[in-house]
Design a protein around this motif. Sequence first.
Motif, short mmCIF file in Angstrom:
data_model
loop_
_atom_site.label_atom_id
_atom_site.label_comp_id
_atom_site.label_asym_id
_atom_site.label_seq_id
_atom_site.Cartn_x
_atom_site.Cartn_y
_atom_site.Cartn_z
N ILE A 224 0.95 -1.36 0.02
CA ILE A 224 0.04 -0.07 -0.04
C ILE A 224 0.75 1.24 -0.05
O ILE A 224 0.45 2.05 -0.54
CB ILE A 224 -0.87 0.05 1.42
CG1 ILE A 224 -2.14 -1.14 1.17
CG2 ILE A 224 -1.68 1.21 1.34
CD1 ILE A 224 -2.98 -1.27 2.17
N ARG A 225 1.94 1.25 0.82
CA ARG A 225 2.84 2.27 1.01
C ARG A 225 3.37 2.51 -0.63
O ARG A 225 3.49 3.71 -0.82
CB ARG A 225 3.81 2.28 1.90
CG ARG A 225 3.09 2.41 3.11
CD ARG A 225 4.27 2.15 4.31
NE ARG A 225 4.02 2.59 5.58
CZ ARG A 225 4.72 2.20 6.72
NH1 ARG A 225 6.08 1.88 6.87
NH2 ARG A 225 4.30 2.68 8.18
N ARG A 226 3.89 1.39 -1.42
CA ARG A 226 4.38 1.79 -2.45
C ARG A 226 3.57 2.34 -3.58
O ARG A 226 3.82 2.98 -4.29
CB ARG A 226 5.35 0.35 -3.06
CG ARG A 226 6.42 0.16 -2.32
CD ARG A 226 7.01 -1.22 -2.92
NE ARG A 226 6.21 -2.52 -2.90
CZ ARG A 226 6.25 -3.12 -1.77
NH1 ARG A 226 7.02 -2.92 -0.83
NH2 ARG A 226 5.70 -4.48 -1.98
N MET A 227 2.41 1.99 -3.29
CA MET A 227 1.22 2.38 -4.47
C MET A 227 1.01 3.69 -4.03
O MET A 227 0.61 4.40 -5.06
CB MET A 227 0.00 1.44 -3.79
CG MET A 227 0.11 0.18 -4.73
SD MET A 227 -1.58 -0.89 -4.52
CE MET A 227 -2.92 0.31 -5.02
N MET A 228 1.05 4.35 -3.06
CA MET A 228 0.83 5.78 -2.62
C MET A 228 1.90 6.42 -2.82
O MET A 228 1.62 7.81 -3.13
CB MET A 228 0.52 5.70 -1.18
CG MET A 228 -0.65 4.84 -0.50
SD MET A 228 -2.22 5.47 -0.83
CE MET A 228 -2.39 6.72 0.09
#
Length: 78
Positions: A73-77
């Motif tokens: 999720i962090r990478r996607m954000m």
Amino acid sequence: DGELGGRPVAAVFSSYDALDTYQPRGLNALTVSGMELFPWLVDQKVGSVLINPGNAPRGELYANELLMLRDGIRRMMH
């Protein structure tokens, strides 16, 4: 509701029907997105998450899997 290795266990449901079947009397329930949920579960140091307990389909995610979801999720954000 319980513990795994001294850490809390949470439950998530894929639908309101699955939640109603579980009959969570006296327990808090709220609707959140996975983008919000998984980082929060990691912050709370949850040991595992039961998916649709008492229903089908069901499953379980352990702390290391929750970390992978949070990191994704962090990478996607960003």
